[in-house]
Structures are given as structure tokens and as C-alpha cells.
Design an enzyme around this catalytic site. Structure first.
Site, PDB file in Angstrom:
ATOM      1  N   TYR A  56       0.846  -1.207   0.000  1.00 28.42           N
ATOM      2  CA  TYR A  56       0.000   0.000   0.000  1.00 28.42           C
ATOM      3  C   TYR A  56       0.876   1.250   0.000  1.00 28.42           C
ATOM      4  CZ  TYR A  56      -4.956  -1.056   0.421  1.00 28.42           C
ATOM      5  OH  TYR A  56      -6.242  -1.402   0.151  1.00 28.42           O
ATOM      6  N   GLU A  58      -0.571   4.892  -0.353  1.00 25.20           N
ATOM      7  CA  GLU A  58      -1.356   6.118  -0.534  1.00 25.20           C
ATOM      8  C   GLU A  58      -0.467   7.352  -0.429  1.00 25.20           C
ATOM      9  OE1 GLU A  58      -2.899   3.524   0.809  1.00 25.20           O
ATOM     10  OE2 GLU A  58      -5.093   3.813   0.815  1.00 25.20           O
ATOM     11  N   ASP A 202      -7.544  13.625 -24.807  1.00 28.27           N
ATOM     12  CA  ASP A 202      -7.590  12.226 -24.387  1.00 28.27           C
ATOM     13  C   ASP A 202      -6.899  11.428 -25.493  1.00 28.27           C
ATOM     14  OD1 ASP A 202      -8.172   9.589 -23.902  1.00 28.27           O
ATOM     15  OD2 ASP A 202     -10.206   9.973 -23.175  1.00 28.27           O
ATOM     16  N   THR A 228      -4.672   6.186 -21.434  1.00 30.48           N
ATOM     17  CA  THR A 228      -4.441   4.863 -20.872  1.00 30.48           C
ATOM     18  C   THR A 228      -3.025   4.456 -21.283  1.00 30.48           C
ATOM     19  OG1 THR A 228      -5.480   3.910 -22.830  1.00 30.48           O
ATOM     20  CG2 THR A 228      -6.835   4.051 -20.848  1.00 30.48           C
ATOM     21  N   LYS A 231      -2.845   0.669 -24.727  1.00 35.07           N
ATOM     22  CA  LYS A 231      -3.305   0.554 -26.115  1.00 35.07           C
ATOM     23  C   LYS A 231      -2.072   0.624 -27.028  1.00 35.07           C
ATOM     24  CE  LYS A 231      -7.983   2.164 -25.130  1.00 35.07           C
ATOM     25  NZ  LYS A 231      -8.125   2.998 -23.939  1.00 35.07           N
ATOM     26  N   ARG A 237      -2.384  -2.487 -18.178  1.00 39.37           N
ATOM     27  CA  ARG A 237      -3.635  -1.725 -18.081  1.00 39.37           C
ATOM     28  C   ARG A 237      -3.482  -0.694 -16.980  1.00 39.37           C
ATOM     29  NH1 ARG A 237      -7.180  -4.586 -21.180  1.00 39.37           N
ATOM     30  NH2 ARG A 237      -8.695  -2.953 -20.826  1.00 39.37           N
TER      31      ARG A 237
HETATM   32  N1  DSN Z   1     -12.549   0.375 -24.290  1.00 37.67           N
HETATM   33  C1  DSN Z   1     -11.745   1.339 -24.994  1.00 37.67           C
HETATM   34  C2  DSN Z   1     -11.749   1.105 -26.466  1.00 37.67           C
HETATM   35  O1  DSN Z   1     -11.895  -0.040 -26.868  1.00 37.67           O
HETATM   36  O2  DSN Z   1     -11.582   2.025 -27.244  1.00 37.67           O
HETATM   37  C3  DSN Z   1     -12.148   2.722 -24.680  1.00 37.67           C
HETATM   38  O3  DSN Z   1     -12.244   2.911 -23.315  1.00 37.67           O
END
Ligand code: DSN
Length: 420
Positions: A56, A58, A202, A228, A231, A237
Site C-alpha cells: 500500500y 497512498e 484524451d 491509458t 493501447k 492496463r
Molecule cells: N474500451 C476502450 C476502447 O476499446 O476504445 C475505450 O475505453
């Protein structure tokens, strides 16, 4: 066999180990074309599967609420320093659990419930958290939404400006989940400045392309950047928020203690590894190859009579519009899956069908690029997609099974991180 090996897990919990092996094998044998997915490196897999999950933490490095941070602090500092260097930003927060919590933190930092916010409508390619009605961001804020032009599927900046001038949003979100074209951050920034809104980029889908120099960066245009990490960026993730110094404190406070508890330290370590990889020259090659593959695939699909939203792609993503094929996106995505090609059904702008069975299928090239496929294989991929769509129309499962065998045969020659 899964790599790293699951020896102890196989002894301790064979049922679960079997399921993980099965998923690894499925990922190995499938042409993974979900635009938001990828394969992380074995180094990232190793970092995320460590004792860091036990801890942990925080707070932030040097200001924690729990003792024992001798190794955790430098791990988080390393991730932050690498994010700042890869993206060229003043400030980075690597703690958001994923994209939606990261975007919620942006709202918490910059707006109050009831304020007007603006984003791209979900069916036009935006994201749920950019103010779509079923999301908390649509329920708690007064969301106004922009679209794309019906004729060419591109953002209509005259409309964006008109809405912004009329509605005076506090925040304008740029970016989304099904945008096949380059995002014009300078144009968004001009509009945001005119109405005194904070521009948020974003970049979840395109972060890896930006890091690798294959898409223009929002830095210098957007005051806040949300992404994120799993990707095109090819990390575990997770998510990050980046900004200039002006918004640093508010964003940090919104992530913790505003919305989250302890950061997931094993994920932070994986993000640090992925950002280290993203700073290498090979990553630039990968990012440009992702785009080259998507362009080659788009051309090959157009040659085979497919309609693509906006007529093609500038990035990693293609949106097939199946309206003229008289079949919906859902049966096609199912047929493709049986044919060993993993995609997702998706709305297309101005879709006449329902969101659960829309007219589109979204395709992406990040994962197949990581496997090592190049432009020369894209006509073959387009051929498989075309045969699978025809088979779906005729309900011919035998053809789908034949394609799946051909896909497996091709992929056998391309190693997958995480599988041996
Ligand atoms: N789930 C993501 C996507 O597939 O684009 C977006 O949050």
C-alpha cells in the site's frame, strides 16, 4: 506455454492456470484487431507479476501515508520521469487505475457538478467519459456534444466553435475511441482559448503513436492530457494524466485523495518498463509500422468494395461501415471471431441501427504490428475479412473455420511475447 511459466500456479490452482494458458494460446492463434488492444513485452509481464502488488502506498513519492516505501518511491519516480521525458511534459501522474477514472479526475480537478463540459458524442467516435448521457460525466455535468460531418466523417470545426461560443464549456475534450483521422490539436486549442475553456487531449488510443512520432503531439496545445497505458503505448492496463505546472496540483489531488486509494504499484512498475521501451528507436519503427499497416489494410479493403468511415485512416484504426452490405456489425464481428480475427462491432456516425447491433466494425493494427506483420500481409488480411463477411451473409461456417486455420498457420511464424 505461458511465459513467464505458471509452474507453481499450475500446482496450486490447475483450473485457473488452465484458463490462463487457454487465453495465452487464443491470443497466439488469433489475429487480434481490436484497436485498443496490444501485446505487452515479457519485461512488462514480469514487472506486473511481482511482489509490488503486496504494498500500500497512498500518497505520492516522499509524501506517503504508509511506511516501507524505500523501493516503491523510486519506482514511481522512475515512471513519472520517463513519462515526462517520452511525452515532453512538465508533470505526470501515473496512478489512475484506468482511462475512465483518469478522466473523472480531470473533471474533479477542473470543474464542479453542473458545469458545462464539451466532448465528441459517443456514436461519432467519442468516449463515454466525454459527457455521454449514460456515464457519470453526462449525468453530473451539463454535457454538450460535437459530431462529425455526415459527408466525410471528419470533425466539423465550425460546428465545434459554434457550440463552444454558444455554450461556453469549462472543459473541451478532444480525442475518442473510434476516430480514424489525425486529431487537429492546434485547432481545438484555438477554440478553447476563444471561450476560455481548458482543452483536454484524451490520447488513450494514440499515445503510442505520439510517443513514436507517428501522430502530432498535443503538448503545447492541450493544458491537460489523459491517456491509458495499454493501447498503442503497449504497457499494462493503467492510465496517466499529464499537464503543465498550472494544473499539476489539482490533478494530483483529484486522483488521490479525490477518487482513488493506494496506487497499484505493480502496474506503476509495468508502466515504467513500457515507457522505457517507448523511448527506444525500435518503438518509433513500431509506431510508424502500425500506421503503415492500417493504411495498407484500408487500401486493400477499399479495393475489395468496403466503405470506410472518412474514406480511410491516418492512424491505427479503421471503421468499416457495413451499411451497403446489408448485414450488421454484430454478426460480422461474431463471424470474424470464428474466423480467428478478433474485432468489435461499433456504431458508425449517423448509424441507423441500434448500438447493440450497429452498422460498423472497428479494426486496428497495433497488436498485429507487435507480432511482426507488415504491409505485405495486409492484402491477405483484407481478403480474409472480405471472405468472412461474405460467409457471414451466407451463414457459411465452414468458410470461417477454413480462414481460422489459415490465420493460425500464418501466425505460427510470428512469435508472441508471453507465449512460447
Ligand atoms: N474500451 C476502450 C476502447 O476499446 O476504445 C475505450 O475505453
Amino acid at each position: 506455454m505461458h511465459v513467464p511459466a505458471l509452474n507453481v500456479l499450475t500446482q496450486a490452482d490447475p483450473e485457473l492456470a488452465g484458463l490462463i494458458q487457454g487465453e495465452a494460446e487464443r491470443q497466439h492463434d488469433t489475429l487480434r484487431m481490436i484497436a485498443s488492444e496490444n501485446y505487452v513485452s515479457q519485461a512488462v509481464l514480469e514487472a506486473t507479476g511481482t511482489v509490488l502488488t503486496n504494498k500500500y502506498s497512498e500518497g505520492y513519492p516522499g509524501k506517503r501515508y504508509y511506511e516501507g516505501q524505500k523501493f516503491i518511491d523510486p519506482i514511481e519516480e522512475l515512471a513519472i520521469a520517463r513519462a515526462k521525458s517520452v511525452f515532453g511534459v512538465d508533470h505526470a501522474n501515473v496512478q489512475p487505475y484506468s482511462g475512465s477514472p483518469a478522466n473523472l479526475a480531470v473533471y474533479m480537478a477542473l470543474a464542479k457538478p453542473g458545469d458545462t463540459i464539451m466532448g465528441m458524442a459517443l456514436p461519432m467516435g467519442g468516449h463515454l467519459t466525454h459527457g455521454w448521457s449514460v456515464s457519470a460525466t453526462g449525468a453530473w455535468f451539463r454535457a454538450v456534444q460535437y459530431t462529425v460531418r455526415r459527408e466525410d466523417g471528419r470533425i466539423d470545426f465550425d460546428e465545434v466553435r459554434d457550440i463552444a461560443l454558444r455554450e461556453r464549456p469549462k472543459i473541451i475534450f478532444s480525442g475518442g475511441t473510434a476516430i480514424p483521422r489525425t486529431i487537429d490539436f492546434p485547432r481545438f486549442a484555438e477554440i478553447a482559448r476563444e471561450v476560455d475553456a481548458v482543452l483536454v487531449a484524451d490520447i488513450a488510443h494514440i499515445a503510442g503513436l505520439i510517443a513514436g512520432g507517428a501522430h502530432p503531439s498535443p503538448v503545447g496545445h492541450a493544458e491537460v492530457i489523459s491517456t491509458t497505458t495499454h493501447k498503442t503505448l503497449r504497457g499494462p492496463r493503467g492510465a496517466m494524466l499529464m499537464s503543465d505546472e498550472k494544473h499539476a496540483k489539482a490533478l494530483d489531488k483529484a486522483v488521490f485523495p479525490g477518487l482513488q486509494g493506494g496506487p497499484h504499484n505493480h502496474t506503476t512498475a509495468g508502466i515504467a518498463v513500457a515507457l522505457g521501451e517507448a523511448s527506444k528507436p525500435e518503438f518509433r519503427t513500431y509506431a510508424h509500422q502500425v500506421v503503415a499497416n492500417a493504411r495498407a489494410l484500408a487500401d486493400a479493403l477499399i479495393e475489395r468494395g468496403f466503405d470506410l468511415v472518412s474514406g480511410g485512416t491516418d492512424n491505427h484504426l479503421i471503421l468499416l461501415d457495413l451499411t451497403s452490405k446489408s448485414i450488421g456489425g454484430k454478426p460480422v464481428a461474431r463471424a470474424l471471431d470464428r474466423a480467428g480475427i478478433e474485432t468489435n462491432y461499433n456504431t458508425v456516425p449517423y448509424d441507423t441501427r441500434k448500438p447493440f447491433d450497429p452498422s460498423g466494425v472497428r479494426l486496428g493494427t497495433p497488436a498485429l504490428t507487435t507480432r511482426g506483420l507488415t504491409e505485405s500481409q495486409m492484402p491477405q488480411v483484407a481478403d480474409w475479412i472480405s471472405r468472412a463477411v461474405d460467409a457471414a451473409i451466407k451463414d457459411d461456417e465452414a468458410v470461417l473455420d477454413t480462414i481460422a486455420a489459415e490465420v493460425r498457420e500464418l501466425l505460427a511464424g510470428y512469435p508472441m511475447p508471453g507465449w512460447h
